[in-house]
Scaffold this active site. Structure first.
Site: not given
Length: 352
Positions: A122, A269, A300
């Site tokens: 990520c 994020h 996500n």
């Protein structure tokens, strides 16, 4: 002594254009809960997710990465012949060989340029942005196309409460190039291999192949090989984030030379809306400073989440091109990367 040439450097770089692609299929919490033992309310309260996008039909990681990259080029106004490299930040490309970036570069009419994949979970977009900026500063390329793209659902166990409710698919891209004023600070990044198992693939490729070979001659309906899936220890990741990320954010501000009071937009994020709210509070950013919340309807998307979140804020008017933003990506590795940046102009060709 022989004199070896060096590249000319450029000090000032910035994101010149942004593009994104959001898969057509919108998946609600209610649909996820048809398989997962949970509820719409429980998922939203703990993650901030209401909907997410999943690839469907002929959409693939390759196609959505190319679509986002193409839009970024168009929105930047940069002639693609001047783009000297393509970086694909992804953890979900389906083959180790060949890697994805050369194929994506070919698809958008840039065959022949140096193109490579960058895998940092990520945090991939932040790592890629640091690499792209430094390539331009060193003279290795005049312009770089950076794409963050993931199809996380390909490797999800739909019954796993730790992952199935969180992840989605998507792609975001930026063209990075020289500018009159610097728009990308030095990157603050790091990793913690000691806690790497907190987010991991549950079986390695060799073991998976050996398992498949052992199943030969058996009925897969009775003795299924199963699938490789992503597993995450949420509490362990949260504890790591609580210690690591505040320090990373403070250091990112310090090395950027930008005061906290000058930050106009916060783009963390999109892992968990509750964690992001806590980070903003602990950092002491003013309540009126807009914070990305693309996770609510996109989920996500790992390395794609930050460019997708930036694009959403620019398209909806929550942020404006030219504003100063603090970025922070974090996740598998465990790893993180953050920068202070100047936001690119709002896209003329948005993803929604």
């Amino acid at each position: 002594m022989v004199s070896i040439a060096v590249n000319r450097s450029r000090e000032n770089v910035a994101m010149l254009g942004i593009g994104a692609y959001r898969p057509e299929r919108l998946v609600s919490n209610a649909e996820v809960c048809e398989v997962l033992d949970s509820t719409d309310e429980w998922i939203f309260e703990r993650t901030g997710v209401r909907n997410r996008r999943w690839i469907s039909g002929d959409e693939t990681l390759r196609s959505i990465a190319a679509a986002a990259g193409e839009r970024a080029i168009v929105n930047s106004g940069v002639d693609r012949s001047k783009i000297g490299a393509v970086i694909l930040a992804t953890s979900s490309w389906l083959t180790l060989t060949p890697h994805g970036a050369p194929q994506v570069a070919y698809d958008i009419g840039m065959n022949g340029v140096p193109a490579f994949d960058l895998t940092s979970g990520c945090g991939g977009f932040g790592y890629g942005l640091g690499v792209a900026a430094d390539m331009i500063r060193s003279g290795s390329a005049e312009y770089v196309l950076l794409i963050g793209a993931e199809t996380m659902t390909v490797g999800l166990d739909p019954t796993d409460r730790g992952t199935a409710m969180i992840f989605g698919d998507g792609a975001g891209a930026v063209v990075v190039g020289p500018s009159d004023e610097n728009g990308i600070s030095p990157t603050v990044w790091g990793s913690d291999g000691e806690n790497a198992a907190a987010i991991m693939q549950d079986i390695d490729f060799l073991e998976y192949m050996q398992r498949a070979q052992a199943m030969q001659g058996l009925d897969p309906a009775v003795d299924p090989v199963g699938r490789m899936s992503l597993r995450m220890e949420g509490p362990r990741v949260f504890r790591w984030a609580a210690v690591t990320l505040p320090r990373a954010l403070s250091t990112a501000l310090e090395v950027s030379g930008v005061a906290k009071e000058d930050i106009e937009v916060f783009v963390p994020h999109q892992a968990n809306a509750r964690i992001n709210e806590l980070m903003k509070k602990n950092l002491g950013l003013a309540d009126e400073i807009p914070m990305a919340n693309d996770i609510e309807n996109t989920g996500n998307t790992s390395a794609a989440s930050i460019p997708l979140a930036i694009e959403e804020m620019l398209v909806t008017g929550k942020a404006k091109g030219g504003q100063t933003a603090l970025l922070l990506g974090f996740g598998a590795g465990l790893s993180y990367a953050g920068q202070v940046v100047t936001l690119p102009p709002a896209p003329a060709e948005p993803s929604f």
